[in-house]
Design an enzyme around this catalytic site. Structure first.
Site, PDB file in Angstrom:
ATOM      1  N   THR A 119      -2.014   0.534   3.036  1.00  0.00           N
ATOM      2  CA  THR A 119      -1.495   0.546   1.659  1.00  0.00           C
ATOM      3  C   THR A 119      -2.335   1.414   0.739  1.00  0.00           C
ATOM      4  O   THR A 119      -3.558   1.549   0.929  1.00  0.00           O
ATOM      5  CB  THR A 119      -1.465  -0.895   1.111  1.00  0.00           C
ATOM      6  OG1 THR A 119      -1.219  -0.853  -0.304  1.00  0.00           O
ATOM      7  CG2 THR A 119      -2.786  -1.605   1.324  1.00  0.00           C
TER       8      THR A 119
ATOM      9  N   TYR B 132      -6.052  -8.030  -1.393  1.00  0.00           N
ATOM     10  CA  TYR B 132      -5.011  -7.464  -0.526  1.00  0.00           C
ATOM     11  C   TYR B 132      -5.479  -6.107   0.019  1.00  0.00           C
ATOM     12  O   TYR B 132      -5.478  -5.864   1.232  1.00  0.00           O
ATOM     13  CB  TYR B 132      -3.712  -7.324  -1.329  1.00  0.00           C
ATOM     14  CG  TYR B 132      -2.664  -6.496  -0.649  1.00  0.00           C
ATOM     15  CD1 TYR B 132      -2.183  -6.851   0.607  1.00  0.00           C
ATOM     16  CD2 TYR B 132      -2.169  -5.339  -1.260  1.00  0.00           C
ATOM     17  CE1 TYR B 132      -1.219  -6.062   1.233  1.00  0.00           C
ATOM     18  CE2 TYR B 132      -1.206  -4.569  -0.643  1.00  0.00           C
ATOM     19  CZ  TYR B 132      -0.745  -4.927   0.608  1.00  0.00           C
ATOM     20  OH  TYR B 132       0.199  -4.146   1.225  1.00  0.00           O
TER      21      TYR B 132
END
Ligand code: UDP
Length: 327
Positions: A117, A141
């Protein structure tokens, strides 16, 4: 036909990848615990209900299906939640990935395509982010995904596990043929929330923050169509199966839009107003995340042909007007 184990294959991006794999002549085996996925989204190959936190179920899937490669999508992916409960993200994302990676080594699966990501980059003053930009995550995250990239590097050196790592920007839209779409519980993403507000299924969209150092004060993101992303995964898989080197690719459209610009585009697509209320910043949000995806275009031959705001919102809007998946 060669089998590909697709973790998270019942989820939003994983199900679109299964469709693209099947179209390319592979058999996608969707491995999913259905914590956020939908069995109805598994349409293009076998379903294996299992949990990455349970190594025995991962081993059972490997033994039953003998995949030539793994595509690893399954993960917790909410920035806000990761700020409140970082332990959950480290346990599930990193622990689950480690079980999967060790199982690959134990079963002789040598090819790994990983969903990373742009959240691994953190907040970098609006610079265009590419594969060489240093990773400085600002939320758990992003930290958990970067840790998995590191694990893959170590397992590559020690065990010869080969990898293609994709760092995605903001994935949006739905299958252009209307077979699949985005359905999270709870929904937290901008475009589906905005369309729920347009459809009258929620009172309003809250815009998180209007004092960022951007052109209108709202966050800038680079949106990429889920069907383009799925195609990139097939190209990444072929890259590995052709015996090419380990590689990281950023996947975005290369253009950033503010939250307000997304709202304006929605008005143009749906011909309806978006009810909006202004809210505070959301913890963990970077001001701007925009990709340089030249490497994927030049080396993989990726063509992100669906990734205009108009098509992403249009396909998501078509999907939002369908009944959706049910349990
Ligand atoms: N956003 C917003 N309101 C919402 C959800 C998201 O203003 O209800 C903003 C969020 O702050 C971010 C952008 O929309 O700048 C995209 O957020 P999303 O959660 O869709 O994806 P993320 O960037 O967290 O991966």
């Amino acid at each position: 036909m060669a089998r590909i184990l697709v973790t998270g294959g019942a989820g939003y991006i994983g199900s679109h990848a299964c469709k693209a794999l099947a179209r390319a002549g592979f058999t996608p085996v969707a491995f999913d615990n259905l914590s956020t996925g939908w069995e109805e989204a598994v349409k293009y190959g076998p379903f294996f209900r299992g949990d990455l936190m349970d190594r025995a179920s991962v081993d059972a899937a490997m033994a039953e299906h003998r995949p030539v490669a793994v595509m690893h999508f399954a993960a917790l992916s909410l920035v806000g939640e990761s700020m409140k409960d970082p332990g959950l993200y480290w346990r599930v994302n990193v622990g689950g990935a480690l079980n999967l990676i060790e199982s690959c080594v134990a079963h002789g699966v040598g090819n790994f395509v990983f969903s990373s990501t742009c959240a691994t980059y953190g907040d970098q003053d609006g610079v265009v982010l590419d594969e060489d930009t240093p990773q400085r995550p600002i939320n758990a995250y992003g930290s958990s995904k970067r840790a998995i990239e590191d694990i893959l590097k170590d397992f590559g050196a020690a065990h010869g596990l080969r990898r293609v790592i994709f760092r995605y920007f903001n994935v949006a839209g739905a299958d252009p043929e209307g077979e699949l779409g985005e359905q999270h519980r709870p929904e937290t993403h901008l475009i589906p929330l905005m369309l729920e507000a347009v459809a009258g299924r929620r009172p309003a969209l809250t815009v998180f923050g209007d004092d960022y150092p951007t052109r209108d004060g709202t966050c800038v993101r680079d949106y990429v169509h889920v069907a383009d992303l799925a195609e990139a995964h097939v190209l990444g898989l072929r890259w590995l199966l052709d015996g090419r080197e380990d590689r990281v690719f950023c996947l975005g459209s290369g253009t950033g839009f503010t939250v307000r610009e997304v709202i304006d585009a929605s008005r143009a697509v749906t011909n309806r107003e978006v009810p909006v209320v202004q809210g505070a910043r959301r913890a963990g949000d970077a001001a701007a995340l925009v990709s340089g995806s030249r490497r994927a275009v030049e080396e993989l031959g990726w063509e992100p042909r669906h990734s205009t705001l108009r098509q992403m919102i249009g396909d998501a809007w078509s999907w939002a007007q369908k009944p959706g998946f049910r349990r």
